[in-house]
Scaffold this motif. Sequence first.
Motif, mmCIF file in Angstrom:
data_model
loop_
_atom_site.group_PDB
_atom_site.id
_atom_site.type_symbol
_atom_site.label_atom_id
_atom_site.label_comp_id
_atom_site.label_asym_id
_atom_site.label_seq_id
_atom_site.Cartn_x
_atom_site.Cartn_y
_atom_site.Cartn_z
ATOM 1 N N GLU A 137 -10.724 5.226 -3.675
ATOM 2 C CA GLU A 137 -11.367 6.364 -4.332
ATOM 3 C C GLU A 137 -10.341 7.384 -4.822
ATOM 4 O OE1 GLU A 137 -14.261 10.088 -3.163
ATOM 5 O OE2 GLU A 137 -15.039 8.044 -3.075
ATOM 6 N N VAL A 138 -9.350 7.686 -4.002
ATOM 7 C CA VAL A 138 -8.329 8.663 -4.392
ATOM 8 C C VAL A 138 -7.605 8.224 -5.655
ATOM 9 C CG1 VAL A 138 -6.123 9.690 -3.713
ATOM 10 C CG2 VAL A 138 -7.993 9.567 -2.067
ATOM 11 N N LEU A 139 -7.215 6.965 -5.708
ATOM 12 C CA LEU A 139 -6.525 6.447 -6.885
ATOM 13 C C LEU A 139 -7.427 6.490 -8.115
ATOM 14 C CD1 LEU A 139 -4.761 3.342 -5.290
ATOM 15 C CD2 LEU A 139 -3.639 5.396 -6.151
ATOM 16 N N ALA A 140 -8.674 6.062 -7.933
ATOM 17 C CA ALA A 140 -9.600 6.015 -9.068
ATOM 18 C C ALA A 140 -9.913 7.405 -9.610
ATOM 19 C CB ALA A 140 -10.887 5.312 -8.643
ATOM 20 N N LYS A 141 -10.123 8.379 -8.720
ATOM 21 C CA LYS A 141 -10.453 9.722 -9.171
ATOM 22 C C LYS A 141 -9.245 10.428 -9.790
ATOM 23 C CE LYS A 141 -13.097 12.505 -6.820
ATOM 24 N NZ LYS A 141 -14.132 12.705 -7.852
ATOM 25 N N ARG A 142 -8.082 10.212 -9.213
ATOM 26 C CA ARG A 142 -6.887 10.895 -9.731
ATOM 27 C C ARG A 142 -6.599 10.495 -11.175
ATOM 28 N NH1 ARG A 142 -1.603 11.528 -6.077
ATOM 29 N NH2 ARG A 142 -3.234 12.674 -4.957
ATOM 30 N N PHE A 143 -6.836 9.228 -11.509
ATOM 31 C CA PHE A 143 -6.510 8.755 -12.853
ATOM 32 C C PHE A 143 -7.757 8.434 -13.679
ATOM 33 C CE2 PHE A 143 -2.954 7.497 -10.054
ATOM 34 C CZ PHE A 143 -1.942 8.242 -10.643
ATOM 35 N N ASP A 144 -8.921 8.850 -13.168
ATOM 36 C CA ASP A 144 -10.199 8.637 -13.856
ATOM 37 C C ASP A 144 -10.376 7.176 -14.259
ATOM 38 O OD1 ASP A 144 -12.681 9.297 -14.878
ATOM 39 O OD2 ASP A 144 -11.892 9.759 -16.871
ATOM 40 N N GLU B 160 0.023 4.293 -15.439
ATOM 41 C CA GLU B 160 -0.870 5.168 -16.204
ATOM 42 C C GLU B 160 -0.093 6.078 -17.147
ATOM 43 O OE1 GLU B 160 -4.326 5.014 -16.223
ATOM 44 O OE2 GLU B 160 -3.790 3.168 -15.169
ATOM 45 N N LYS B 161 1.052 6.537 -16.701
ATOM 46 C CA LYS B 161 1.907 7.387 -17.537
ATOM 47 C C LYS B 161 2.378 6.641 -18.770
ATOM 48 C CE LYS B 161 6.190 10.088 -17.455
ATOM 49 N NZ LYS B 161 7.350 10.533 -16.623
ATOM 50 N N ASN B 162 2.664 5.347 -18.602
ATOM 51 C CA ASN B 162 3.172 4.534 -19.707
ATOM 52 C C ASN B 162 2.068 3.819 -20.481
ATOM 53 O OD1 ASN B 162 5.849 5.203 -19.059
ATOM 54 N ND2 ASN B 162 6.024 3.510 -17.615
ATOM 55 N N GLY B 163 0.827 4.071 -20.099
ATOM 56 C CA GLY B 163 -0.296 3.463 -20.807
ATOM 57 C C GLY B 163 -0.479 1.988 -20.539
ATOM 58 N N ASN B 164 -0.003 1.514 -19.385
ATOM 59 C CA ASN B 164 -0.142 0.110 -19.023
ATOM 60 C C ASN B 164 -1.434 -0.105 -18.233
ATOM 61 O OD1 ASN B 164 2.396 -0.515 -20.148
ATOM 62 N ND2 ASN B 164 3.436 0.116 -18.261
ATOM 63 N N ILE B 165 -2.362 -0.846 -18.806
ATOM 64 C CA ILE B 165 -3.676 -1.053 -18.218
ATOM 65 C C ILE B 165 -3.636 -2.238 -17.243
ATOM 66 C CG2 ILE B 165 -6.119 -1.447 -18.698
ATOM 67 C CD1 ILE B 165 -4.951 1.175 -19.809
ATOM 68 N N HIS B 166 -4.205 -2.051 -16.052
ATOM 69 C CA HIS B 166 -4.244 -3.102 -15.047
ATOM 70 C C HIS B 166 -5.585 -3.102 -14.313
ATOM 71 C CE1 HIS B 166 0.157 -2.704 -15.500
ATOM 72 N NE2 HIS B 166 0.228 -3.941 -15.051
ATOM 73 N N VAL B 167 -5.841 -4.212 -13.631
ATOM 74 C CA VAL B 167 -6.912 -4.269 -12.639
ATOM 75 C C VAL B 167 -6.234 -4.217 -11.279
ATOM 76 C CG1 VAL B 167 -8.752 -5.645 -11.609
ATOM 77 C CG2 VAL B 167 -8.462 -5.624 -14.090
ATOM 78 N N ASN C 1 0.819 -1.217 0.000
ATOM 79 C CA ASN C 1 0.000 0.000 0.000
ATOM 80 C C ASN C 1 0.850 1.262 0.000
ATOM 81 O OD1 ASN C 1 0.937 -0.532 2.560
ATOM 82 N ND2 ASN C 1 -1.058 -0.470 3.554
ATOM 83 N N HIS C 2 2.070 1.185 0.524
ATOM 84 C CA HIS C 2 2.946 2.356 0.553
ATOM 85 C C HIS C 2 3.484 2.721 -0.835
ATOM 86 C CE1 HIS C 2 2.821 2.340 4.897
ATOM 87 N NE2 HIS C 2 3.272 1.110 4.934
ATOM 88 N N HIS C 3 3.536 1.747 -1.730
ATOM 89 C CA HIS C 3 4.085 1.984 -3.065
ATOM 90 C C HIS C 3 3.010 1.998 -4.150
ATOM 91 C CE1 HIS C 3 7.647 0.364 -0.848
ATOM 92 N NE2 HIS C 3 8.255 1.322 -1.502
ATOM 93 N N ALA C 4 1.741 1.882 -3.749
ATOM 94 C CA ALA C 4 0.661 1.776 -4.722
ATOM 95 C C ALA C 4 0.556 3.009 -5.621
ATOM 96 C CB ALA C 4 -0.668 1.537 -4.005
ATOM 97 N N MET C 5 0.590 4.204 -5.028
ATOM 98 C CA MET C 5 0.438 5.423 -5.811
ATOM 99 C C MET C 5 1.549 5.555 -6.849
ATOM 100 S SD MET C 5 -1.386 8.049 -6.479
ATOM 101 C CE MET C 5 -2.494 8.297 -5.086
ATOM 102 N N LYS C 6 2.768 5.264 -6.451
ATOM 103 C CA LYS C 6 3.902 5.352 -7.377
ATOM 104 C C LYS C 6 3.762 4.353 -8.514
ATOM 105 C CE LYS C 6 8.962 5.013 -7.524
ATOM 106 N NZ LYS C 6 10.196 4.767 -6.722
ATOM 107 N N GLU C 7 3.361 3.132 -8.169
ATOM 108 C CA GLU C 7 3.206 2.067 -9.174
ATOM 109 C C GLU C 7 2.111 2.416 -10.173
ATOM 110 O OE1 GLU C 7 3.866 -1.908 -10.789
ATOM 111 O OE2 GLU C 7 4.971 -0.847 -9.226
ATOM 112 N N ILE C 8 0.975 2.864 -9.673
ATOM 113 C CA ILE C 8 -0.137 3.181 -10.562
ATOM 114 C C ILE C 8 0.174 4.408 -11.413
ATOM 115 C CG2 ILE C 8 -2.576 3.861 -10.630
ATOM 116 C CD1 ILE C 8 -3.012 2.166 -8.135
ATOM 117 N N SER C 9 0.814 5.394 -10.823
ATOM 118 C CA SER C 9 1.191 6.598 -11.582
ATOM 119 C C SER C 9 2.084 6.235 -12.755
ATOM 120 C CB SER C 9 1.925 7.590 -10.666
ATOM 121 O OG SER C 9 1.087 8.047 -9.632
ATOM 122 N N LEU C 10 3.043 5.367 -12.502
ATOM 123 C CA LEU C 10 3.972 4.958 -13.558
ATOM 124 C C LEU C 10 3.250 4.167 -14.645
ATOM 125 C CD1 LEU C 10 6.934 4.951 -14.441
ATOM 126 C CD2 LEU C 10 7.234 2.816 -13.177
#
Length: 307
Positions: free
Chosen positions: A225-232, A186-193, A175-184
């Motif tokens: 919610e924060v993750l979902a809203k930040r990256f739509d 989304e930036k690179n266009g890598n789709i995940h669940v 959970n401490h690295h989730a935001m960094k992982e998802i940001s990267l």
Amino acid sequence: MRIKSSSNMQLLIYRLVYPILWIISKLPWTLFYGFSTAVYILVYRIIGYRKKVVTENLTLVFPEKSDKEIQLIRKQFYKHMCDMFLEMIKSMSISNEELSKRFKISNIEELKALEAKNKSIVLLLGHYASYEWAIVTQLLISTPSIGIYKQVKNKHFDRLVKRIRARYNTKLVTNHHAMKEISLNEKNGNIHVYGMVSDQSPRLKKALYWTDFMGIKVPAFLGGEVLAKRFDLAVSYLHVEKKKRGHYEAKFITITENAGECDDYFVVKKYLSLLEEQIKKEPQYYLWTHKRWKHRNSTPPKGATID
């Protein structure tokens, strides 16, 4: 020296416990659940593990129920908890075919419809029924999955948990690295669940949103919610029902296809209402050992939103 000693102790514990876990995971189902019953007797009747916490939680959220009803739910819960814990161990060796028979998803097309929109999905789960066997989802979809989890203190068991998930092509991120992982990603266009269990209680200093859960005003965990809203992102809830011992059926409920367009707290409120509906219907399958309502009498931090 102390760090090295601690590391050696972790390794020793792992080497002693791992063979036992493997043997348990290989037991035939009849013996497996017979063993679970024995564990239940030990945990509930002899040790009384967190029995006071469970009783307080049940009494708090079900004030209308009699002592006899509370005791029955408590007993049923402990039986289920022991089953679920051992089913986690069973994941070490269970085949994909067997897991798919025991954890069925009735509407995988709901999740595939979100997949088709070519955007990442936040999948929210609760500590209800079998959240561990939900990894079967990865066998049914093409989008790679990442589980957001709390790191296990023993690094060897932490690696074991990751190896188990890797069997189903699921990666784990703390959970401490989730935001960094998802940001990267989304930036690179890598789709995940991104799967996460989101009904835990946040730290009081981070309790920025308070709402009713099971009739009690408590802080809500906002990570999903924060993750979902930040990256739509799209958001889905996994509704899991226990049909009988060792058998579950799940369905996906879409909360939103575009979290960025939702009002603040819409996602978390909808998620909690869906989970609450399940708990009220069959409370014995919720994880009552957690101190979910521990902040109910605390003062919210400055700037917190009280709904």
